[in-house]
Design a protein around this motif. Structure first.
Motif, short mmCIF file in Angstrom:
data_model
loop_
_atom_site.label_atom_id
_atom_site.label_comp_id
_atom_site.label_asym_id
_atom_site.label_seq_id
_atom_site.Cartn_x
_atom_site.Cartn_y
_atom_site.Cartn_z
N GLY A 237 0.81 -1.21 0.00
CA GLY A 237 0.00 0.00 0.00
C GLY A 237 0.84 1.26 0.00
N GLN A 238 1.95 1.23 0.75
CA GLN A 238 2.84 2.40 0.78
C GLN A 238 3.41 2.69 -0.59
N CYS A 239 3.75 1.63 -1.32
CA CYS A 239 4.27 1.81 -2.69
C CYS A 239 3.24 2.51 -3.58
N PHE A 240 1.98 2.11 -3.44
CA PHE A 240 0.93 2.69 -4.29
C PHE A 240 0.78 4.19 -4.07
N ALA A 241 1.11 4.65 -2.86
CA ALA A 241 0.98 6.08 -2.55
C ALA A 241 2.22 6.88 -2.93
N SER A 242 3.21 6.22 -3.53
CA SER A 242 4.49 6.88 -3.80
C SER A 242 4.55 7.47 -5.21
N ASN A 243 5.36 8.47 -5.36
CA ASN A 243 5.64 9.03 -6.68
C ASN A 243 6.39 8.03 -7.54
N ASP A 244 7.22 7.19 -6.91
CA ASP A 244 7.97 6.18 -7.67
C ASP A 244 7.03 5.21 -8.38
N PHE A 245 5.92 4.84 -7.73
CA PHE A 245 4.96 3.96 -8.39
C PHE A 245 4.35 4.65 -9.61
N LYS A 246 4.00 5.90 -9.44
CA LYS A 246 3.44 6.64 -10.58
C LYS A 246 4.46 6.74 -11.71
N GLU A 247 5.71 7.02 -11.36
CA GLU A 247 6.76 7.13 -12.37
C GLU A 247 7.03 5.78 -13.02
N GLY A 248 7.08 4.72 -12.23
CA GLY A 248 7.37 3.39 -12.77
C GLY A 248 6.32 2.92 -13.74
N THR A 249 5.05 3.10 -13.38
CA THR A 249 3.98 2.66 -14.28
C THR A 249 3.91 3.54 -15.53
N GLN A 250 4.11 4.84 -15.37
CA GLN A 250 4.09 5.73 -16.53
C GLN A 250 5.23 5.41 -17.49
N ALA A 251 6.43 5.16 -16.91
CA ALA A 251 7.57 4.82 -17.74
C ALA A 251 7.33 3.52 -18.50
N PHE A 252 6.70 2.54 -17.83
CA PHE A 252 6.39 1.28 -18.49
C PHE A 252 5.44 1.50 -19.67
N LEU A 253 4.41 2.29 -19.44
CA LEU A 253 3.43 2.55 -20.50
C LEU A 253 4.04 3.33 -21.65
N GLU A 254 4.99 4.21 -21.34
CA GLU A 254 5.64 5.03 -22.36
C GLU A 254 6.88 4.37 -22.95
N LYS A 255 7.17 3.16 -22.47
CA LYS A 255 8.31 2.37 -22.97
C LYS A 255 9.63 3.15 -22.87
N ARG A 256 9.88 3.69 -21.68
CA ARG A 256 11.12 4.43 -21.43
C ARG A 256 11.66 4.03 -20.06
N PRO A 257 12.95 4.27 -19.80
CA PRO A 257 13.49 3.98 -18.47
C PRO A 257 12.84 4.88 -17.42
N ALA A 258 12.59 4.33 -16.26
CA ALA A 258 12.01 5.12 -15.17
C ALA A 258 13.08 5.97 -14.51
N ALA A 259 12.67 7.13 -14.03
CA ALA A 259 13.56 8.04 -13.29
C ALA A 259 13.05 8.13 -11.87
N PHE A 260 13.43 7.15 -11.04
CA PHE A 260 12.94 7.07 -9.68
C PHE A 260 13.63 8.10 -8.78
N LYS A 261 12.87 8.58 -7.79
CA LYS A 261 13.37 9.59 -6.86
C LYS A 261 13.45 9.08 -5.41
N GLY A 262 12.85 7.92 -5.16
CA GLY A 262 12.94 7.36 -3.81
C GLY A 262 11.83 7.82 -2.88
N HIS A 263 10.75 8.35 -3.43
CA HIS A 263 9.64 8.76 -2.57
C HIS A 263 8.32 8.66 -3.35
#
Length: 263
Positions: A237-263
């Motif tokens: 649940g904590q992961c779902f509330a994170s910006n990293d989850f949003k970035e990871g899923t968006q990067a997957f959909l856009e077929k690009r490397p994710a730029a994670f920030k750790g929060h």
């Protein structure tokens, strides 16, 4: 940059990889109380420094990761309470490593005996050079492991084999350690640090928050006071509330490397 008497503390700013090197080569990097204290201080410095993203723990020289505890210092302990406190202090430092949300990999470059084997087992992963040797020889001295060795060895390789190694004080070579599950990989000595850095670099491409929560969730399995499945659900649940989850899923959909920030 942190400075220590018995350790080398080397942060590569570009990668965020910190290498902590046990540096008592004349003593085969044996653990005395001062060195254990410095390991704790180095780990705290690493945890407090946002520039540190992952940690490699290794030993200086070609013979030993850590050849064991400083026997002369142990022999000078005169009372049971002092001995118990020495064990507890070592356990506290090694638990800092085990519970670090930043990944810690042991690059085992030779003998990892007694406290050295315990130190390696406290790390999240273990990479062994072909010349590495592992063992818990404490019963030869009328002792048992005191820094968590009886617990972590059984967790890693199972109760029966752990008891055999603890009771016989037998050493195992790197290939046997790999077969038992005590180490993750065995590589030529000349490739040890480069292989370990490459592995850690792969981990550091992942979401830092998720990496730390994976470590915590796996550790929860072995903590009697924690319910591992609930820890996992909470972390999910904590992961779902994170910006990293949003970035990871968006990067997957856009077929690009994710730029994670750790929060």
């Amino acid at each position: 940059m942190a400075s220590f008497d018995n350790l080398l503390y080397d942060l590569d700013a570009a990668s965020g990889i910190l290498t902590i090197t046990l540096n008592r080569p004349a003593k085969l990097n044996a653990l005395n109380a001062a060195t254990i204290m410095e390991i704790g201080q180095a780990m705290q410095a690493a945890l407090d420094d946002a520039a540190v993203r992952g940690i490699i723990l290794t030993g200086s020289g070609e013979k030993a990761f850590v050849a064991g505890a400083d026997i002369a210092e142990l022999a000078a302990i005169e009372t049971e309470p002092l001995a118990r406190r020495a064990s507890e202090q070592g356990q506290e430092v090694f638990c800092m490593i085990e519970e670090s949300p930043k990944p810690v990999i042991a690059a085992v470059n030779g003998f990892a005996l007694g406290g050295g084997c315990e130190l390696a087992m406290a790390c999240h992963l273990r990479i062994a050079a072909e010349n590495a040797r592992f063992g818990q020889p404490e019963v030869n001295l009328g002792l048992i492991p005191g820094y968590g060795g009886t617990q972590r060895l059984a967790q890693l390789i199972g109760k029966g084999k752990a008891l055999e190694l603890l009771l016989t004080a037998d050493m195992v070579k790197a290939d046997e350690a790999l077969r038992l599950g005590l180490v993750n990989h065995v590589v030529p000595a000349a490739e040890l640090l480069s292989f370990t850095r490459d592995l850690l670099s792969r981990i550091l491409t992942k979401a830092p928050l998720a990496v730390g929560l994976v470590i915590d969730s796996v550790n929860a399995l072995y903590a009697d006071e924690r319910h591992g499945y609930q820890v996992e659900a909470n972390a999910f649940g904590q992961c779902f509330a994170s910006n990293d989850f949003k970035e990871g899923t968006q990067a997957f959909l856009e077929k690009r490397p994710a730029a994670f920030k750790g929060h």
